[in-house]
Enzyme design. Sequence first.
Site, PDB file in Angstrom:
ATOM      1  N   ASN A   1      -3.478   6.713  -0.215  1.00 38.46           N
ATOM      2  CA  ASN A   1      -3.124   6.721   0.794  1.00 38.46           C
ATOM      3  C   ASN A   1      -2.079   7.880   1.301  1.00 38.46           C
ATOM      4  OD1 ASN A   1      -4.453   4.751   1.831  1.00 38.46           O
ATOM      5  ND2 ASN A   1      -2.706   2.913   1.754  1.00 38.46           N
TER       6      ASN A   1
ATOM      7  N   SER B   1       0.824  -1.362  -0.082  1.00 33.61           N
ATOM      8  CA  SER B   1       0.050   0.004  -0.068  1.00 33.61           C
ATOM      9  C   SER B   1       0.835   1.141   0.129  1.00 33.61           C
ATOM     10  CB  SER B   1      -0.898  -0.031   1.258  1.00 33.61           C
ATOM     11  OG  SER B   1      -0.406  -0.609   2.149  1.00 33.61           O
TER      12      SER B   1
ATOM     13  N   HIS C   1      -2.838  -2.739  -6.126  1.00 36.66           N
ATOM     14  CA  HIS C   1      -3.067  -2.301  -4.414  1.00 36.66           C
ATOM     15  C   HIS C   1      -4.822  -2.389  -4.375  1.00 36.66           C
ATOM     16  CE1 HIS C   1      -3.625   1.045  -1.009  1.00 36.66           C
ATOM     17  NE2 HIS C   1      -3.557  -0.044  -0.544  1.00 36.66           N
TER      18      HIS C   1
ATOM     19  N   GLU D   1      -5.916  -0.002  -7.185  1.00 40.06           N
ATOM     20  CA  GLU D   1      -4.964   1.007  -7.738  1.00 40.06           C
ATOM     21  C   GLU D   1      -3.876   0.280  -8.549  1.00 40.06           C
ATOM     22  OE1 GLU D   1      -4.055   4.985  -5.076  1.00 40.06           O
ATOM     23  OE2 GLU D   1      -3.832   3.214  -3.972  1.00 40.06           O
TER      24      GLU D   1
END
Length: 694
Positions: free
Chosen positions: A477, A406, A427, A439
Amino acid sequence: MTEIVRYERQGTIAVVTIANPPVNALGQAVRQGLWEAFDRFAGDDAAVALIVGEGKLFIGGADISEFGKPPLEPFLPDVCTHIESSRKPVVAAVHGPALGGGCEIALGAHYRLATKDARFGFPEVKLGLVPGAGGSQRMPRLTGVAPALAMMPAGGSISAQEALEIGLVDRVADGDVRTAGLAFAREIAEKGAPVRRVSELPNPQFDEGAFAEARAVWKKKARGEIAPLKAIDVVEASTRLPFAEGMAEERRCFLDLLDTPQRAGLIHAFFNDRKVAKLPDLEGVAPRTLAHVGVIGGGTMGAGIATSCLLAGLSVTLLERDDAAADKARSTISANLAAAVKRGKLAESRLEPALAALATVTDYAALGAADLAIEAVFEDMAVKKEVFTSLDAVMKPGAILATNTSYLDVNEIAGATARPGDVIGLHFFSPAHVMKLLEVVVADSTAADVTATAFALARRLGKVAVRSGVCDGFIGNRILSTYRGAADRMILEGTSPWDIDTAIRDFGLPMGPFEMGDLAGLDINYMTRQRKAATRDPRDIVPTWGDEMYHKGWLGRKTGRGYYTYQDGKASPNKDVEPLLEEARKGHRQRPLGPDEIVRRYMAAMVNEAARVVEEGIARRPLDVDVTLLYGYGFPRWRGGPMLWADTQGLAGLLDDIRSWETDDPYFWQPAPLLVRLVEEGRTFSDLNREDAQ
Ligand code: 3H9
């Protein structure tokens, strides 16, 4: 006569064909064409008119791209009424979806036939609207209010068979729609069957209990969305108003909603869903074959990824370190699949085959035949590199090696192999078999057909893929850690975590940042802080209270205590956190914020970091950020996404705010250069989306 609507005679039948690919949307030319076709039908000696759609479906609804622009005549409600007022029978023969305006055209006809693949639906609420061409007035007259209440506030659809059962269609037929439609129309002509206008049916029965229940359900479910409750109102209007007045009421409501930011947000999201996979570097690139997936690691994430692949009919080989761990992974996956059956996501009959498509192994060699391996092991670079070296040794040539990291550097991971072109980041978000976002992290050497395969995989898994470049945290993130940072700064200046959560929830997110932290486990934030400690800028703040909570074992939901205490499924603020906050606040200027200021700061931090993410090419376009936040972070769809929110607020005002906060905290509140440039040039994020599409 416009080509887009063809009029032709088949003996006594006038066939009106709508041919407006890809979805036969009811744009102005189609409406005009239909109008003229029914003028012509009135004037010739055809006995019955038959409406069909060309291509894969009947009609996908009004032309959504016209919404928000000045309306063009003839208007759709008038077209439906024009069709219905025909003195000779009109048949609609429906195949594939008949959605929104498509359903309304069918309801304007006097007889309806559906092929088995037909679907009837009113998805308007998903665009922030209610049916606007008589759907809410005609359908309840034909079927009673219950089916309309089940469908319209939810934006749902039903099958041909269900439509037959509730009286929405007269007949379900096998085979080709045109042939079946013509046969039905001829039958009507031969019988001399009468014109049947739905608008002339009596008002449907008012059912107080059904309306009260629908309102109670949707008050809860709508979470700030206006349209679902309005849909109930217009259905209710059909029970008490004469048809013409009901139509006027529906139209008024439709036009009001057309003017709302919610409509703009939802339509922005609709088109973004489709644009997000349109990447020029992937045009014409064929994806690699993908039937067999290897998953490394059977923890929550690995098991979720495996479940997602099995649900999509792929075969999966899952690698764990020993038999006990492999057995545990298998039982997690079995439980996930069983839950999917319960939720209606997997047919009971497919449960056994899905389980049979899973192999659990403890030896890398067993992954040799996989087309793709997805690593989901501990987030540690050394561990990841070890996995990739092992994969490189066993995987067949042309296989894809993916990491589910991540935040770690996918270039560095790719460097651990002799085939960096085959390496990509995938991801997934937890739980991986439920969350829609994927992702796709494209590293420097990733081959284009590897990226194309990742997008194809996402489609197969029913997920929305967003392309991201490599940086710490990728698109989502990275932005999250910035707006989390803004929330921590608010705490230091005297705002409580519970007030922040409430404000963010009221803004439309399912959870505030601290509730979210409790859910994910506060140890995750702690680990992230530890990882970043060595490279942290000395001007940055450290949420020391968070470290103390970690050391006290207050890890959130899993320990029953975090920012909240959890008892009997109920969360209450954990006031024992207060003294820790008081201690941390010492030396900081105290200025507690109200709900609007909380949202403004939180969103400004999100947008400012997103602007950097776009400028650096991590996200190709602002819309990639919007899609990421919608599908991975619970951003309310009816707001379109943070970038649309920023455009709607006005970028200049947002920049002014950021500059005013910069005075107090010049480290955190540096305006993103892209934001500054857009303001100087009088442009918006939406302009960037448009320019990219050209
Ligand atoms: C309405 O009807 C209001 C009325 O009650 C009252 C009016 C007064 N318009 O999804 P796909 C484009 S509200 C314009 O990939 P699929 C789409 O952007 C409307 N464009 O195909 C894409 O373009 P591109 C209610 C539309 O086969 C291309 O068509 N209707 C529309 O997977 C292919 O789309 C809806 O909300 C449209 N209505 O699925 C239905 N629909 O190629 C919305 C699609 O440039 N549509 N496009 O990317 C759908 O749900 C699906 O498109 C459908 C086909 C199921 C029809």
